[in-house]
Design a protein around this motif. Structure first.
Motif, PDB file in Angstrom:
ATOM      1  N   VAL A  60       0.857  -1.184   0.000  1.00 28.17           N
ATOM      2  CA  VAL A  60       0.000   0.000   0.000  1.00 28.17           C
ATOM      3  C   VAL A  60       0.893   1.233   0.000  1.00 28.17           C
ATOM      4  O   VAL A  60       1.615   1.491   0.969  1.00 28.17           O
ATOM      5  CB  VAL A  60      -0.939   0.003   1.224  1.00 28.17           C
ATOM      6  CG1 VAL A  60      -1.753   1.303   1.260  1.00 28.17           C
ATOM      7  CG2 VAL A  60      -1.859  -1.205   1.179  1.00 28.17           C
ATOM      8  N   SER A 104      -0.393   4.413  -0.667  1.00 31.59           N
ATOM      9  CA  SER A 104      -1.225   5.440  -0.050  1.00 31.59           C
ATOM     10  C   SER A 104      -2.652   4.902  -0.014  1.00 31.59           C
ATOM     11  O   SER A 104      -2.967   3.916  -0.686  1.00 31.59           O
ATOM     12  CB  SER A 104      -1.153   6.748  -0.848  1.00 31.59           C
ATOM     13  OG  SER A 104      -1.921   7.766  -0.232  1.00 31.59           O
ATOM     14  N   TYR A 105      -3.523   5.536   0.747  1.00 28.89           N
ATOM     15  CA  TYR A 105      -4.905   5.065   0.798  1.00 28.89           C
ATOM     16  C   TYR A 105      -5.810   6.166   1.339  1.00 28.89           C
ATOM     17  O   TYR A 105      -5.356   7.134   1.958  1.00 28.89           O
ATOM     18  CB  TYR A 105      -5.027   3.805   1.665  1.00 28.89           C
ATOM     19  CG  TYR A 105      -4.854   4.053   3.147  1.00 28.89           C
ATOM     20  CD1 TYR A 105      -5.956   4.248   3.983  1.00 28.89           C
ATOM     21  CD2 TYR A 105      -3.577   4.101   3.717  1.00 28.89           C
ATOM     22  CE1 TYR A 105      -5.790   4.493   5.335  1.00 28.89           C
ATOM     23  CE2 TYR A 105      -3.410   4.345   5.067  1.00 28.89           C
ATOM     24  CZ  TYR A 105      -4.514   4.548   5.875  1.00 28.89           C
ATOM     25  OH  TYR A 105      -4.349   4.798   7.209  1.00 28.89           O
ATOM     26  N   ALA A 146     -11.902   1.099   2.470  1.00 33.48           N
ATOM     27  CA  ALA A 146     -10.582   1.626   2.121  1.00 33.48           C
ATOM     28  C   ALA A 146     -10.317   1.448   0.631  1.00 33.48           C
ATOM     29  O   ALA A 146     -10.587   0.393   0.056  1.00 33.48           O
ATOM     30  CB  ALA A 146      -9.495   0.920   2.923  1.00 33.48           C
ATOM     31  N   VAL A 147      -9.791   2.500   0.025  1.00 34.28           N
ATOM     32  CA  VAL A 147      -9.335   2.465  -1.368  1.00 34.28           C
ATOM     33  C   VAL A 147      -7.845   2.790  -1.356  1.00 34.28           C
ATOM     34  O   VAL A 147      -7.440   3.829  -0.813  1.00 34.28           O
ATOM     35  CB  VAL A 147     -10.092   3.478  -2.241  1.00 34.28           C
ATOM     36  CG1 VAL A 147      -9.551   3.459  -3.668  1.00 34.28           C
ATOM     37  CG2 VAL A 147     -11.587   3.178  -2.231  1.00 34.28           C
ATOM     38  N   GLY A 148      -7.045   1.906  -1.904  1.00 33.50           N
ATOM     39  CA  GLY A 148      -5.603   2.080  -1.832  1.00 33.50           C
ATOM     40  C   GLY A 148      -4.951   2.353  -3.176  1.00 33.50           C
ATOM     41  O   GLY A 148      -5.468   1.962  -4.223  1.00 33.50           O
ATOM     42  N   VAL A 203      -1.883   1.043  -4.746  1.00 31.21           N
ATOM     43  CA  VAL A 203      -1.012  -0.105  -4.491  1.00 31.21           C
ATOM     44  C   VAL A 203       0.173  -0.069  -5.442  1.00 31.21           C
ATOM     45  O   VAL A 203      -0.003   0.083  -6.664  1.00 31.21           O
ATOM     46  CB  VAL A 203      -1.791  -1.427  -4.667  1.00 31.21           C
ATOM     47  CG1 VAL A 203      -0.859  -2.629  -4.527  1.00 31.21           C
ATOM     48  CG2 VAL A 203      -2.911  -1.502  -3.637  1.00 31.21           C
ATOM     49  N   VAL A 220      -4.926   1.852  -8.522  1.00 33.25           N
ATOM     50  CA  VAL A 220      -5.932   2.107  -7.496  1.00 33.25           C
ATOM     51  C   VAL A 220      -6.852   0.898  -7.393  1.00 33.25           C
ATOM     52  O   VAL A 220      -7.318   0.377  -8.415  1.00 33.25           O
ATOM     53  CB  VAL A 220      -6.741   3.371  -7.830  1.00 33.25           C
ATOM     54  CG1 VAL A 220      -7.863   3.579  -6.816  1.00 33.25           C
ATOM     55  CG2 VAL A 220      -5.836   4.598  -7.867  1.00 33.25           C
ATOM     56  N   ILE A 225      -9.038  -2.398  -0.897  1.00 34.58           N
ATOM     57  CA  ILE A 225      -8.210  -3.201   0.001  1.00 34.58           C
ATOM     58  C   ILE A 225      -9.139  -4.077   0.843  1.00 34.58           C
ATOM     59  O   ILE A 225     -10.079  -3.582   1.459  1.00 34.58           O
ATOM     60  CB  ILE A 225      -7.365  -2.309   0.938  1.00 34.58           C
ATOM     61  CG1 ILE A 225      -6.531  -1.311   0.116  1.00 34.58           C
ATOM     62  CG2 ILE A 225      -6.468  -3.168   1.821  1.00 34.58           C
ATOM     63  CD1 ILE A 225      -5.515  -1.952  -0.792  1.00 34.58           C
ATOM     64  N   TYR A 249     -11.254  -1.531   7.506  1.00 36.02           N
ATOM     65  CA  TYR A 249     -10.799  -0.306   6.827  1.00 36.02           C
ATOM     66  C   TYR A 249      -9.865   0.522   7.702  1.00 36.02           C
ATOM     67  O   TYR A 249      -8.957   1.186   7.195  1.00 36.02           O
ATOM     68  CB  TYR A 249     -12.011   0.541   6.398  1.00 36.02           C
ATOM     69  CG  TYR A 249     -12.756   1.171   7.550  1.00 36.02           C
ATOM     70  CD1 TYR A 249     -12.396   2.423   8.035  1.00 36.02           C
ATOM     71  CD2 TYR A 249     -13.821   0.509   8.156  1.00 36.02           C
ATOM     72  CE1 TYR A 249     -13.084   3.006   9.096  1.00 36.02           C
ATOM     73  CE2 TYR A 249     -14.509   1.084   9.216  1.00 36.02           C
ATOM     74  CZ  TYR A 249     -14.141   2.325   9.685  1.00 36.02           C
ATOM     75  OH  TYR A 249     -14.811   2.898  10.729  1.00 36.02           O
ATOM     76  N   VAL A 288      -5.908  -0.509   7.680  1.00 35.46           N
ATOM     77  CA  VAL A 288      -5.045  -0.362   6.505  1.00 35.46           C
ATOM     78  C   VAL A 288      -3.951   0.647   6.835  1.00 35.46           C
ATOM     79  O   VAL A 288      -4.206   1.681   7.456  1.00 35.46           O
ATOM     80  CB  VAL A 288      -5.865   0.107   5.282  1.00 35.46           C
ATOM     81  CG1 VAL A 288      -4.951   0.360   4.084  1.00 35.46           C
ATOM     82  CG2 VAL A 288      -6.924  -0.923   4.930  1.00 35.46           C
TER      83      VAL A 288
END
Length: 301
Positions: free
Chosen positions: A226, A228-229, A245-247, A249, A258, A261, A266, A269
């Motif tokens: 990961v 960033s997220y 959560a949206v990461g 990767v 993108v 996760i 959430y 992460v």
């Protein structure tokens, strides 16, 4: 009634959509840098003395931001009001075309004019029946034509309500169809330039490093971390269940993508968390790539 409506719509062709618009900022190095970082574009032409702006930033310099532009014409608003009144209340962007005539450089003052270039006859699409509206924007730098941007949208009446809990469908075109073919086969494919060997993601029609138009693919091994997220809380949408959560990767191959996760709550992460590719069915006819973390595993702060 249909013919009468189309004649009224067609009367707007050639009328101004915006007149005497001016970019809110001159072409500048910080915006070029942000764009290149977001796109992963490392072309040296966009940095240092004598730098130019990436040609694909053409529309960036004309955008009005949240406050909008005062240059938009009444005719443009009238056309959309007419379409709304006829029941074509939904809108989706379909495509854009750009033509580049000269480089834009930091310090250039951008002005533009736009015209309603065409309104199509009534078309039947999978989304519903509607009309395609094409707007052409002529972009000038210090008074000299630098490029043309055509933007096409579909104003339509939805044929049927979207099924509850159905994910929005990915937009598949000739530039990214190979990626989605890979997803259907449970393979995560990365483009590789056959000119310089640079890997790139997301898929693009040409190499941002050397400009070569030819490419092949390599299959990602599926391991990543990961980079960033964000945690999505709002707005609520029936197909999603916030918070989630949206990461961003970073794959072991070096490119980033993108994705959702999974595998941990959430709020557990973390940046640096190791994850592994999996394909999940999100509804009855759509599978998407996600990245799963081992339960209890956390990365660095």
């Amino acid at each position: 009634m249909t013919d009468e409506l189309y004649e009224r719509l067609k009367a707007y062709e050639g009328r101004a959509a915006a007149t005497g618009g001016a970019g809110k900022d001159p072409v500048n190095a910080p915006m070029i840098r942000h764009w290149c970082e977001a796109m992963g574009d490392t072309n040296p032409a966009y940095t240092g003395p004598g730098a130019i702006a990436p040609p694909t930033m053409l529309q960036v310099w004309t955008m009005g931001g949240l406050s909008g532009h005062g240059a938009r014409s009444g005719a443009y608003d009238e056309l959309f009001a007419l379409l709304d009144g006829a029941g074509f209340t939904a809108v989706v962007a379909t495509d854009c075309e750009q033509e580049y005539l000269r480089d834009l450089r930091p310090g250039d003052a951008v002005t533009f004019d736009a015209v309603i270039e065409s309104v199509s006859p009534r078309k039947t699409t999978k989304l519903g029946a509607g009309h395609f509206v094409t707007t052409r924007t002529d972009v000038r730098a210090d008074g000299v034509l630098a490029g043309t941007h055509r933007f096409r949208i579909l104003k339509y009446a939805p044929s049927t309500p979207r099924r509850k809990h159905t994910r929005p469908r990915p937009v598949i075109n000739r530039d990214n169809a190979g990626f989605w073919d890979g997803v259907a086969a449970h393979r995560l494919l990365i483009q590789r330039c056959t000119g310089c060997g640079t890997l790139r993601f997301p898929w693009l029609p040409g190499c941002a490093t050397c400009g070569a138009p030819t490419w092949d693919t390599v299959e990602a091994g599926g391991e990543g971390t990961v980079h960033s997220y964000v945690v999505m809380h709002h707005p609520p949408f029936p197909a999603f269940d916030p918070p989630y959560a949206v990461g961003l990767v970073e794959l072991a191959e070096g490119v980033r993508m993108v994705s959702g996760i999974t595998g941990v709550p959430y709020d557990e992460v973390r940046i640096g968390m190791p994850v592994r590719l999996e394909f999940l069915r999100v509804d009855e006819d759509l599978e998407l790539p996600f990245f799963r973390a081992e339960a209890g595993v956390r990365g660095g702060a």
